[in-house]
Scaffold this motif. Structure first.
Motif, PDB file in Angstrom:
ATOM      1  N   LEU A 148      90.882  10.698  42.461  1.00 40.97           N
ATOM      2  CA  LEU A 148      91.290  11.753  41.298  1.00 40.97           C
ATOM      3  C   LEU A 148      92.602  11.651  41.396  1.00 40.97           C
ATOM      4  N   ASN A 149      93.605  11.773  40.417  1.00 43.18           N
ATOM      5  CA  ASN A 149      94.968  11.882  40.354  1.00 43.18           C
ATOM      6  C   ASN A 149      95.267  12.723  39.049  1.00 43.18           C
ATOM      7  N   THR A 150      95.389  14.138  39.425  1.00 47.39           N
ATOM      8  CA  THR A 150      95.783  15.134  38.409  1.00 47.39           C
ATOM      9  C   THR A 150      96.826  15.947  38.992  1.00 47.39           C
ATOM     10  N   PRO A 151      98.021  16.323  38.100  1.00 42.67           N
ATOM     11  CA  PRO A 151      98.490  15.473  36.769  1.00 42.67           C
ATOM     12  C   PRO A 151      98.525  14.194  37.289  1.00 42.67           C
ATOM     13  N   SER A 152      98.274  13.324  36.227  1.00 43.88           N
ATOM     14  CA  SER A 152      98.039  11.767  36.534  1.00 43.88           C
ATOM     15  C   SER A 152      99.352  11.128  36.337  1.00 43.88           C
ATOM     16  N   ASN A 153      99.651  10.062  37.103  1.00 45.22           N
ATOM     17  CA  ASN A 153     100.463   9.078  37.065  1.00 45.22           C
ATOM     18  C   ASN A 153      99.590   7.765  36.447  1.00 45.22           C
ATOM     19  N   ILE A 182      89.208  10.967  47.306  1.00 40.83           N
ATOM     20  CA  ILE A 182      90.797  11.148  47.398  1.00 40.83           C
ATOM     21  C   ILE A 182      91.419  11.854  46.274  1.00 40.83           C
ATOM     22  N   SER A 183      91.869  13.172  46.448  1.00 45.94           N
ATOM     23  CA  SER A 183      92.416  13.744  45.383  1.00 45.94           C
ATOM     24  C   SER A 183      94.293  13.500  45.586  1.00 45.94           C
ATOM     25  N   ASP A 184      94.500  12.803  44.682  1.00 46.11           N
ATOM     26  CA  ASP A 184      96.107  12.609  44.782  1.00 46.11           C
ATOM     27  C   ASP A 184      96.707  13.789  43.724  1.00 46.11           C
ATOM     28  N   GLU A 185      97.495  14.647  44.716  1.00 40.83           N
ATOM     29  CA  GLU A 185      97.977  15.658  43.836  1.00 40.83           C
ATOM     30  C   GLU A 185      99.821  15.817  43.814  1.00 40.83           C
ATOM     31  N   ALA A 186     100.149  14.479  43.928  1.00 41.65           N
ATOM     32  CA  ALA A 186     101.454  14.267  43.923  1.00 41.65           C
ATOM     33  C   ALA A 186     102.156  15.204  42.833  1.00 41.65           C
ATOM     34  N   TYR A 187     101.929  15.423  41.738  1.00 39.48           N
ATOM     35  CA  TYR A 187     102.628  16.253  40.531  1.00 39.48           C
ATOM     36  C   TYR A 187     102.002  17.764  40.483  1.00 39.48           C
TER      37      TYR A 187
END
Ligand SMILES: Cc1ncc(COP(=O)(O)O)c(C=O)c1O
Length: 413
Positions: free
Chosen positions: A172-177, A203-208
């Motif tokens: 999951l990527n939120t906010p998403s790229n 896996i939660s990618d929370e870069a943004y």
């Protein structure tokens, strides 16, 4: 006897550089002869880190704080991060389950290596950041793609449909790229429940995380804060590249779900990097000290979104303003051109660089023997282009106007 290449070699050699890297290379070449080029292809923000970050980085290097340290990262930084995760993200963790990584990219890679097993499948969004796909393939996962709704958010029903007994991991990527989609609480709850029902890790990618505009950023790990750590599902990944804009420092961190994953992760991290860079971590502590000054970065990108992207909604190129992040996917299919044709003409005739969408929806194919065919761009995002809106506002407004102008011109032909 005929020799065939061993599969691990074949797989890596079947994965090309991403369109992001290609666009970066092409734009740099072009810029040498066209210095006025407007670069909307890369997420390099208009702002930089606070000055205290560079000062602390230099001080640490100069006064001898630049030796090997613990494989998981400086305890002082991990303690600060555990506090930040509790206060800001609602995540309950502790330094023993936290890993400082050289950029969050390396954290994602390490996590996938921890969680892979032979034949395992990972669920990725059909329009994805190409690096997630590269990472999954290199780790040895078989990627399976779930559908997105009209606002580019994950469709839980599609996740149920495409899952198989071999599924192990949901990304999951939120906010998403690349699309700037934000997953709200009901959606996160639905995704969590599906993963829980099937016993998957997430896996939660929370870069943004610092760039959520449609509401506060929500971390899916907050949903399981009251569960014992040994039963948890969510591995959360964060970076210093976006909020404090430390893109070139290479500093990220991972909060793993379970103590046994932390044990594996220590080995993976040791084998990959021995330990993260020490001066960079002191710079990270300085960035945390300055976090009160960083709200301006959020406001700047949000202001960019409001100033420049509304015209794309009016032209019918975007369904709505993005809920967060640094990028949007504009639909240029009404021009009759592919993303590649459109981006080439936009760069050559109008001096604006964006990235063709087909690099964000590539789907690998596998032969009967399980070997992967060479990965090629294509798929559902072929009529889209990605625009980075974290850049200088005047450049962004001009670049987007030129893009919209080219769309209008092509529609009339
Ligand atoms: C979704 C996403 N995750 C992770 C990263 C990696 O950031 P870094 O390795 O700089 O922390 C990026 C960078 O563009 C990204 O867009």
């Amino acid at each position: 006897m005929t020799q065939t290449a061993p599969p691990w070699f074949a797989r890596a050699s079947s994965i090309p550089s991403s369109w992001l890297y290609e666009s970066f290379r092409i734009a740099n070449e072009r810029e040498r002869e066209h210095p006025g080029l407007i670069k909307l292809h890369v997420g390099e923000p208009a702002f930089g880190p606070p000055e205290s970050v560079a000062k602390e980085f230099a001080a640490a290097a100069l006064d001898g704080r630049a030796r090997y340290i613990d494989v998981q990262g400086l305890m002082e930084l991990r303690e600060r991060l555990a506090g930040k995760l509790a206060a800001v993200n609602g995540i309950d963790t502790e330094p023993s389950r936290l890993f400082v990584t050289p950029g969050s990219c390396q954290g994602l890679v390490a996590l996938m290596r921890c969680l892979v097993e032979p034949g395992a499948e990972i669920l990725l969004p059909e329009i994805h950041w190409p690096v997630h796909l590269q990472q999954a393939l290199l780790a040895g996962f078989r990627p399976v793609f779930y559908r997105l709704d009209e606002h580019f958010a994950p469709d839980p029903e599609s996740i149920r449909r495409v899952a198989t007994p071999a599924t192990r991991l949901l990304l999951l990527n939120t906010p998403s790229n690349p699309a700037g989609a934000v997953a709200g609480l009901p959606l996160q709850r639905a995704l969590y429940d599906i993963a829980d029902e099937h016993g998957w890790q997430i896996i939660s990618d929370e870069a943004y995380e610092d760039f959520a505009f449609s509401g506060p950023h929500l971390s899916i790990a907050a949903l399981e804060r009251d569960r014992p750590a040994r039963e948890r599902l969510v591995n959360s990944v964060f970076t210093f590249s976006k909020g404090p804009a430390m893109t070139g420092y290479r500093l990220g961190y991972v909060a793993v779900s379970r103590p046994e994953i932390a044990t594996t992760m220590r080995m993976v991290q040791e084998s990959n990097i021995i330990a993260p860079s020490a001066p960079v971590q002191y710079a990270g502590i300085a960035a945390l000290d300055a976090s009160g000054d960083l709200a301006g970065n959020h406001d700047y990108v949000r202001g960019n979104r409001d100033a420049a992207l509304s015209c794309l909604v009016d032209e019918g190129l975007l369904p709505a303003l993005p809920g967060g992040g640094w990028y949007v996917m504009a639909d240029i299919s009404s021009t009759g051109m592919t993303g590649e044709e459109f981006t080439a003409e936009l760069m050559i005739d109008h001096d604006v660089v964006v990235v063709p969408g087909s690099g964000f929806s590539a789907r690998p194919e596998f032969g009967h023997d399980g070997a992967m065919q060479p990965l090629r761009p294509g798929g559902v995002a072929s009529g889209l282009v990605r625009i980075a809106f974290c850049v200088d506002r005047d450049q962004l407004v001009t670049g987007v106007e030129r893009l919209a102008g080219l769309v209008r011109e092509k529609r009339q032909q």
